[in-house]
Design a protein around this motif. Structure first.
Motif, PDB file in Angstrom:
ATOM      1  N   VAL A 112     -22.300  16.998 -20.302  1.00 54.47           N
ATOM      2  CA  VAL A 112     -23.135  15.829 -19.986  1.00 54.47           C
ATOM      3  C   VAL A 112     -22.331  14.549 -20.214  1.00 54.47           C
ATOM      4  O   VAL A 112     -21.728  14.376 -21.275  1.00 54.47           O
ATOM      5  N   THR A 113     -22.314  13.684 -19.214  1.00 59.36           N
ATOM      6  CA  THR A 113     -21.611  12.412 -19.339  1.00 59.36           C
ATOM      7  C   THR A 113     -22.582  11.341 -19.799  1.00 59.36           C
ATOM      8  O   THR A 113     -23.657  11.160 -19.218  1.00 59.36           O
ATOM      9  N   ALA A 122     -10.271  20.804 -32.162  1.00 57.52           N
ATOM     10  CA  ALA A 122     -10.622  21.774 -31.127  1.00 57.52           C
ATOM     11  C   ALA A 122     -11.612  21.214 -30.102  1.00 57.52           C
ATOM     12  O   ALA A 122     -11.844  21.836 -29.062  1.00 57.52           O
ATOM     13  N   ASP A 123     -12.205  20.061 -30.378  1.00 55.74           N
ATOM     14  CA  ASP A 123     -13.104  19.450 -29.405  1.00 55.74           C
ATOM     15  C   ASP A 123     -12.331  19.012 -28.169  1.00 55.74           C
ATOM     16  O   ASP A 123     -11.179  18.569 -28.256  1.00 55.74           O
ATOM     17  N   ARG A 124     -12.974  19.103 -27.019  1.00 53.55           N
ATOM     18  CA  ARG A 124     -12.391  18.613 -25.772  1.00 53.55           C
ATOM     19  C   ARG A 124     -13.331  17.540 -25.218  1.00 53.55           C
ATOM     20  O   ARG A 124     -14.469  17.825 -24.869  1.00 53.55           O
ATOM     21  N   ILE A 125     -12.812  16.333 -25.123  1.00 54.59           N
ATOM     22  CA  ILE A 125     -13.617  15.182 -24.717  1.00 54.59           C
ATOM     23  C   ILE A 125     -12.916  14.466 -23.577  1.00 54.59           C
ATOM     24  O   ILE A 125     -11.704  14.197 -23.645  1.00 54.59           O
ATOM     25  N   ASP A 126     -13.657  14.155 -22.529  1.00 52.99           N
ATOM     26  CA  ASP A 126     -13.144  13.334 -21.437  1.00 52.99           C
ATOM     27  C   ASP A 126     -13.643  11.908 -21.607  1.00 52.99           C
ATOM     28  O   ASP A 126     -14.831  11.680 -21.874  1.00 52.99           O
ATOM     29  N   GLY A 182     -14.384   4.072 -14.462  1.00 60.52           N
ATOM     30  CA  GLY A 182     -14.031   5.099 -13.498  1.00 60.52           C
ATOM     31  C   GLY A 182     -12.617   5.600 -13.571  1.00 60.52           C
ATOM     32  O   GLY A 182     -12.244   6.527 -12.838  1.00 60.52           O
ATOM     33  N   GLN A 183     -11.799   5.037 -14.447  1.00 61.46           N
ATOM     34  CA  GLN A 183     -10.393   5.434 -14.576  1.00 61.46           C
ATOM     35  C   GLN A 183     -10.237   6.320 -15.806  1.00 61.46           C
ATOM     36  O   GLN A 183     -10.569   5.921 -16.925  1.00 61.46           O
ATOM     37  N   SER A 184      -9.736   7.529 -15.613  1.00 57.43           N
ATOM     38  CA  SER A 184      -9.571   8.463 -16.718  1.00 57.43           C
ATOM     39  C   SER A 184      -8.581   7.912 -17.745  1.00 57.43           C
ATOM     40  O   SER A 184      -7.563   7.318 -17.399  1.00 57.43           O
ATOM     41  N   LEU A 185      -8.910   8.148 -19.018  1.00 56.52           N
ATOM     42  CA  LEU A 185      -8.011   7.750 -20.102  1.00 56.52           C
ATOM     43  C   LEU A 185      -7.190   8.929 -20.604  1.00 56.52           C
ATOM     44  O   LEU A 185      -6.506   8.818 -21.622  1.00 56.52           O
ATOM     45  N   ALA A 186      -7.248  10.048 -19.872  1.00 55.89           N
ATOM     46  CA  ALA A 186      -6.431  11.207 -20.250  1.00 55.89           C
ATOM     47  C   ALA A 186      -4.960  10.800 -20.202  1.00 55.89           C
ATOM     48  O   ALA A 186      -4.487  10.195 -19.249  1.00 55.89           O
ATOM     49  N   GLY A 187      -4.238  11.140 -21.221  1.00 54.10           N
ATOM     50  CA  GLY A 187      -2.819  10.821 -21.272  1.00 54.10           C
ATOM     51  C   GLY A 187      -2.507   9.482 -21.886  1.00 54.10           C
ATOM     52  O   GLY A 187      -1.326   9.173 -22.148  1.00 54.10           O
ATOM     53  N   ASN A 195     -18.059  -3.756 -18.364  1.00 56.02           N
ATOM     54  CA  ASN A 195     -17.263  -2.524 -18.440  1.00 56.02           C
ATOM     55  C   ASN A 195     -18.178  -1.338 -18.717  1.00 56.02           C
ATOM     56  O   ASN A 195     -19.224  -1.477 -19.360  1.00 56.02           O
ATOM     57  N   VAL A 196     -17.745  -0.167 -18.220  1.00 58.09           N
ATOM     58  CA  VAL A 196     -18.489   1.071 -18.451  1.00 58.09           C
ATOM     59  C   VAL A 196     -17.533   2.116 -19.028  1.00 58.09           C
ATOM     60  O   VAL A 196     -16.526   2.477 -18.399  1.00 58.09           O
ATOM     61  N   LEU A 197     -17.852   2.576 -20.234  1.00 53.30           N
ATOM     62  CA  LEU A 197     -17.111   3.664 -20.866  1.00 53.30           C
ATOM     63  C   LEU A 197     -17.934   4.933 -20.702  1.00 53.30           C
ATOM     64  O   LEU A 197     -19.105   4.977 -21.086  1.00 53.30           O
ATOM     65  N   GLU A 198     -17.331   5.971 -20.117  1.00 54.49           N
ATOM     66  CA  GLU A 198     -18.001   7.249 -19.940  1.00 54.49           C
ATOM     67  C   GLU A 198     -17.387   8.285 -20.887  1.00 54.49           C
ATOM     68  O   GLU A 198     -16.160   8.404 -20.971  1.00 54.49           O
ATOM     69  N   VAL A 199     -18.265   8.997 -21.569  1.00 54.29           N
ATOM     70  CA  VAL A 199     -17.842   9.983 -22.557  1.00 54.29           C
ATOM     71  C   VAL A 199     -18.486  11.316 -22.202  1.00 54.29           C
ATOM     72  O   VAL A 199     -19.714  11.406 -22.043  1.00 54.29           O
TER      73      VAL A 199
END
Length: 488
Positions: free
Chosen positions: A369-370, A402-406, A411-416, A449-453
């Motif tokens: 769920v986002t 061990a949690d995995r969070i996006d 709209g721009q991924s912060l992965a990496g 701004n919109v932060l999506e978790v």
């Protein structure tokens, strides 16, 4: 005409009459004004009342401590400090007014609208009384306001509605608030008419109200009609109880509603970063960078001035420096800013505006769920070379590796994106973590701004919720931009 102001408030008690030992010296009597003099503060607002008394020798209301047992040292000091000035032929309120004028400040007396000292033992609704539904109580409250506006050399008066219910009583029985809205509007008309009786320019009429239209309507305050009829000169929106600074207070509706009028809106800057209303937290004061962030957002929204209070006392060089910056918006430019989102506070109940935090992710129902967090900042970091560091700080309870969070920002991924972790609190470092994410390569927008978790995965045998406790943006500026060297 709209008026730009830089305002500081003193409540007469905590850092003044409560603390000085009597007899009061004139230097101490000047203290509340002198501590903000030469900082750019041009308007001094003085809270003259509490439910049990007025902090000046009123001829129409009851002075604090009059006819009462002085049940603690602070109350004893209040009485004898005021009395020592009176015995010396001085009116304690006039002493402050004159000093403010000497220091180039206007003076506005602030009266709590749910406080009726001197109106009778059963006037207030908490005592089973009618409050201002009774004409005699209305007349008493009006007489106090008239005295402050016309009999003292103030620039005007401030009607403090927002102190209720946390700091004072409601002005009418709580179950009649909405029903009595027309009566309160008529009272405001009466106050406005009285302000014009003063020789020369009319007395300034200000009002502390609530941050949202819905909260004001629920409290029976028809602010839209006040604006339409020009019943006030300025409005200050706030919620009173916990005093946590909010750089995203939702007051844009009020700025819009007053845009084509002569009524000013002043953004209220609370004084704290954390308070005792959260687990294992102490009261900590907002830093200069936090004040800059809130002030910059307020200016960007279009307010006419800033209103502050209860800074760390005694006010020192840091507090006076902050006041100087608040009084001149250009001094806020290209200076470090620290934005943080407010949290829900149970004690304010229904008389508060919504908060987005804390935000819980139940592993039984919220995996995949986002959830969204919205916020605004006033920095254009993408186009400002001197904004050399932009950091997103997230505090998460029960976070494990061990949690995995996006995460995504607008709209721009912060992965990496580079990140660092650290304990959320020193006292129980196992309870949660701060995650600090470098946003230089993913700059937030100037404005909304919109932060999506999204919680993607959590260990199957870990049943507790993952809780997002805090969201912060820190913008740091440096003269020497961190642009790469040619060829590197």
């Amino acid at each position: 005409m709209k008026r730009a102001r830089s305002i500081y408030f003193n409540d007469a008690r905590h850092y003044y009459l409560f603390v000085h030992e009597p007899p009061m010296r004139l230097e101490d009597a000047w203290g509340p004004v002198d501590e903000v003099a030469s900082t750019g503060v041009d308007t001094f607002v003085y809270g003259v009342s509490r439910d049990d008394g007025l902090f000046y020798p009123s001829r129409v209301g009851k002075r604090f401590g009059e006819g009462e047992d002085l049940i603690q040292a602070a109350y004893w000091r209040v009485w004898h400090n005021m009395q020592s000035l009176i015995d010396g032929g001085l009116d304690p309120l006039t002493v402050l007014i004159d000093r403010a004028h000497e220091k180039g400040m206007e003076f506005i007396a602030s009266q709590r609208m749910g406080a009726f000292p001197g109106a009778g033992e059963k006037a207030a609704q908490r005592d089973g009384g009618p409050g201002m539904t009774d004409e005699a109580v209305r007349d008493h409250q009006f007489a106090v306001l008239r005295e402050l506006a016309l009999d003292y050399p103030t620039e005007g008066i401030e009607l403090d509605f927002a102190a209720a219910p946390g700091g004072t009583d409601w002005w009418v029985p709580e179950d009649e608030l909405q029903q009595q809205a027309p009566m309160m509007t008529d009272f405001m008309r009466r106050v406005r008419a009285m302000s014009k009786e003063r020789a020369g320019s009319p007395a300034v009429i200000g009002a502390r109200v609530y941050p949202t239209r819905e909260l004001n309507q629920a409290a029976g305050l028809d602010v839209d009609t006040w604006i339409e009829e020009g019943l006030v000169d300025y409005l200050v929106p706030l919620v009173y109880v916990y005093m946590t600074l909010d750089a995203n207070m939702p007051i844009d509706w009020l700025v819009t509603a007053t845009a084509e009028t002569d009524i000013s809106v002043y953004a209220f800057l609370h004084c704290h970063y954390t308070e005792e209303n959260r687990h294992r937290a102490n009261r900590t004061y907002a830093t200069p960078a936090m004040y800059r962030a809130a002030a910059a957002n307020a200016w960007r929204m279009g307010v006419d001035g800033l209103y502050s209070w209860f800074m760390r006392w005694p006010l020192g060089s840091e507090q006076r420096s902050v006041l100087m910056e608040l009084s001149d918006r250009e001094q806020l430019e290209r200076r470090d800013r620290h934005y943080f989102l407010r949290r829900e506070v149970e004690d304010t109940g229904d008389h508060d505006y919504p908060a987005q935090l804390p935000l819980a992710f139940d592993p039984a129902s919220d995996v995949g769920v986002t959830k969204k967090i919205t916020f605004s900042i006033a920095d254009d970091t993408a186009n400002e070379p001197s904004a050399t560091q932009v950091t997103l700080r997230l505090a998460l309870t029960d976070l494990v590796a061990a949690d995995r969070i996006d995460l995504s920002l607008n709209g721009q991924s912060l992965a990496g994106a580079p990140l660092q972790r650290s304990p959320m609190r020193e006292i129980d470092p196992y309870a949660g973590q701060w995650v600090e994410i470098d946003l230089v390569g993913h700059p937030p927008a100037c404005g909304h701004n919109v932060l999506e978790v999204t919680l993607r995965e959590r260990p199957a045998d870990l049943k507790s919720s993952l809780v997002l406790e805090d969201v912060e943006i820190i913008v740091e500026y440096d003269t020497y931009a961190s642009t790469p060297l040619g060829g590197v």
